[in-house]
Scaffold this active site. Sequence first.
Site, PDB file in Angstrom:
ATOM      1  N   HIS A  72       0.941  -1.059  -0.216  1.00 34.56           N
ATOM      2  CA  HIS A  72       0.118  -0.280  -0.042  1.00 34.56           C
ATOM      3  C   HIS A  72       1.115   1.018  -0.153  1.00 34.56           C
ATOM      4  O   HIS A  72       0.011   2.344  -0.217  1.00 34.56           O
ATOM      5  CB  HIS A  72      -0.852  -0.363   1.160  1.00 34.56           C
ATOM      6  CG  HIS A  72      -1.870  -0.896   1.209  1.00 34.56           C
ATOM      7  ND1 HIS A  72      -2.418  -1.579   0.279  1.00 34.56           N
ATOM      8  CD2 HIS A  72      -1.612  -1.906   2.508  1.00 34.56           C
ATOM      9  CE1 HIS A  72      -3.015  -2.463   0.667  1.00 34.56           C
ATOM     10  NE2 HIS A  72      -2.382  -3.132   2.874  1.00 34.56           N
ATOM     11  N   ASP A 229       3.951  -8.583   1.252  1.00 30.25           N
ATOM     12  CA  ASP A 229       4.169  -9.018   2.166  1.00 30.25           C
ATOM     13  C   ASP A 229       3.902 -10.541   2.325  1.00 30.25           C
ATOM     14  O   ASP A 229       4.093 -11.592   3.152  1.00 30.25           O
ATOM     15  CB  ASP A 229       4.283  -8.052   3.170  1.00 30.25           C
ATOM     16  CG  ASP A 229       3.555  -7.316   3.321  1.00 30.25           C
ATOM     17  OD1 ASP A 229       2.442  -7.662   3.342  1.00 30.25           O
ATOM     18  OD2 ASP A 229       3.603  -6.600   4.586  1.00 30.25           O
TER      19      ASP A 229
END
Length: 470
Positions: A72, A229
Amino acid sequence: MPLVAGVDSSTQSSKVVVRDAETGALVRSGRASHPDGTAVDPRHWWDALQTAIADAGGLDDVEAISVGGQQHGMVALDSSGSVVRDALLWNDTRSAPAALDLIDELGGPQAWADAVGSVLVASLTVTKLRWLRDAEPDNAARVAAVALPHDWLTWKLSGASGLDTLVTDRSDASGTGYWSPATGDYRRDLLSLGLGHEAVLPRVLGPSEAGPRSVVGARRPVLGPGAGDNAAAALALGLGPGDVAVSIGTSGVVSAISTSPTADGSGLVTGFADATGAFLPLACTLNASRVLDAAARMLGVDHAGLSALALSAPSGADGLVLVPYLEGERTPNKPDATGALHGLRLANTTPAHLARAAVEGMLCALADGIDALRAQGVPVQRLFLIGGGAQSQAVREIAPSVLGLDVHVPTPGEYVADGAARQAAWVLSGASSAPTWNAAAQATVHSAPDAPHVRAQYAAVRELTGVRPA
């Protein structure tokens, strides 16, 4: 033996693992710290990556490398490729009002879920672009390209300068708010809705598609597409449909592999893509391991001491409940909330009770995430507990009773970096599927009787939180 490298550029640090491409055996590793804060100059990530690579013995014998990274984060670039301003990270909540504005402008929460798989919260990149447009219009006007943290690091490793050479992967693109997992396409209209104008976006590579070559390393290793991730961790663990990873790190994440996309208009489940071509619906909390940090700090003990205290108290902490919204919250979307303690009585005002309430409160928030996945039709059959919080004995022993399933705890490892390394090996092999490294099989299983009273007393008070002062 061919060697591959995987990078985890997380909120807190940069980690590099070098592994045998065929067996997955660890050859060497390195790490370096990142600065604190929710807004960071990306050059710190690059400097830390160079230090971590050196600490891992360099890349001169490495054939391929992939970068996994925090999702993000907004890396805004001008027409020359320079960073416009400090990157806003996933946990920067200043764009919460922008998220609400954007939701209304498109027609409501379900409209966003249908468009990009997720209802906007402050974490998603498009909300940060709207904040930039409104709060720093001069900077917004300079933005010629938007990258994510792992996109930018891959670009730097390639030595490229042209914005048209930026690449990303579908897992990280799915967390921007302007790329659709269901269609595999950018929604450039939504990018413009956020930023106020068009900009260059990274080309989305397939799960095993090779990117450019790196200028770091004597063999100029090929660069993989990289991954967010959570998707990288799922790849490291070899998760498949029915498997759910509960990750307790800076954030708490409940993620599952699904064969079909989700579009949850409630916003509890964000519909991301994974690193294999499937989908990764997940629920993310802002408050996870730092809840344990805070409880240990309040009690004046280390994490081992906190664990011992928690395990010495009864299940349910005799009615003491901690609602763990210490940094606001993302799931549920309460960016201005504060944490709260409920049910205080003379009998439960002990260090042991507070320690137990902290562990149970954190786990109850994650259990709500599992319920949200089930509500979207996502199968939940096996639970894998990972992240720094999984190293707590109290968390491992209490989790099965709160989460309602046996908990598999894999051998500790750098799962994000390992997943990136596995992707690099996949790119190098040219095979139709990722190499089998069997990390998920190397796990211990923890069981405990179900404790519905813990979830019930948490559910009774979780909406009763404070609000941070303006």
